[in-house]
Design an enzyme around this catalytic site. Structure first.
Site, PDB file in Angstrom:
ATOM      1  CD  GLU A   1      16.517 -18.804  85.107  1.00 36.31           C
ATOM      2  OE1 GLU A   1      17.729 -18.561  85.244  1.00 36.31           O
ATOM      3  OE2 GLU A   1      15.716 -17.988  84.590  1.00 36.31           O
TER       4      GLU A   1
ATOM      5  CG  ASN B   1      14.664 -14.287  78.441  1.00 36.99           C
ATOM      6  OD1 ASN B   1      15.145 -15.149  77.713  1.00 36.99           O
ATOM      7  ND2 ASN B   1      15.009 -13.009  78.346  1.00 36.99           N
TER       8      ASN B   1
ATOM      9  CB  CYS C   1      17.468 -13.298  88.694  1.00 33.12           C
ATOM     10  SG  CYS C   1      15.715 -13.706  88.629  1.00 33.12           S
TER      11      CYS C   1
ATOM     12  CD  GLU D   1      13.472  -8.801  77.662  1.00 34.57           C
ATOM     13  OE1 GLU D   1      14.566  -9.060  78.165  1.00 34.57           O
ATOM     14  OE2 GLU D   1      13.344  -7.969  76.733  1.00 34.57           O
TER      15      GLU D   1
ATOM     16  CB  CYS E   1      13.336 -15.364  84.673  1.00 37.88           C
ATOM     17  SG  CYS E   1      13.791 -13.766  85.353  1.00 37.88           S
TER      18      CYS E   1
ATOM     19  CB  CYS F   1      14.829 -17.540  88.956  1.00 40.76           C
ATOM     20  SG  CYS F   1      14.016 -16.811  87.521  1.00 40.76           S
TER      21      CYS F   1
END
Length: 154
Positions: free
Chosen positions: A69, A56, A106, A58, A67, A109
């Site tokens: 993924e 990830n 999430c 940010e 993210c 994703c």
């Protein structure tokens, strides 16, 4: 197609999947997560034998980050556009505490993974865990997103 399998630890996984999860754990350590302090690593095994990694990333301007993924799956699609994704391993934890429960992708994703699974017309095995402990396996993204939205609605 079964919905989920649960393993007590990574030691119960095949050697190929254990190695993939180990790569997810390692790349998780490289996550750029100064705001959430929540680190995720993803490793994808392609049908050409290549492994693509993501962590990830940010950004202070939420939601500009991405993210693990999606970092991994978009990278796989960009570098190996004709390869099929066989497996994805995901490991997540927080800086403040070592998470021992499996952490699934999430919603955003899941939708992104669905696009690739539908396009390749081959299920993607998805393995997910916290930092330690149990590992969940989904035989297909469709188990994680059963009423998925896809190109057929457009």
């Amino acid at each position: 197609m079964s919905a989920f399998s649960v393993y007590d630890s990574v030691e119960e996984l095949s050697s190929e999947t254990r190695d993939l999860m180990a790569q997810a754990v390692e790349v998780r350590k490289q996550a750029y997560a100064p705001y959430s302090k929540f680190r995720v690593g993803a490793a994808i095994l392609l049908d050409n034998g290549k492994v693509v990694l993501g962590s990830n990333q940010e950004n202070a301007a939420y939601p500009s980050g991405l993210c693990a993924e999606r970092v991994a799956i978009f990278q796989a699609g960009a570098i190996y556009p004709n390869a099929k994704i066989l497996k994805m391993a995901i490991s997540a934890t927080a800086d403040a505490k070592e998470l021992s429960e499996p952490i699934p992708p999430c919603g955003a994703c899941r939708q992104s993974i669905a696009e690739y699974e539908i396009r390749q017309d081959v299920p993607i095995e998805i393995y997910f865990m916290g930092a330690v402990g149990k590992v969940c396996k989904s035989d297909s993204l469709k188990n994680l997103l059963p009423l998925l939205f896809d190109k057929n609605f457009l």
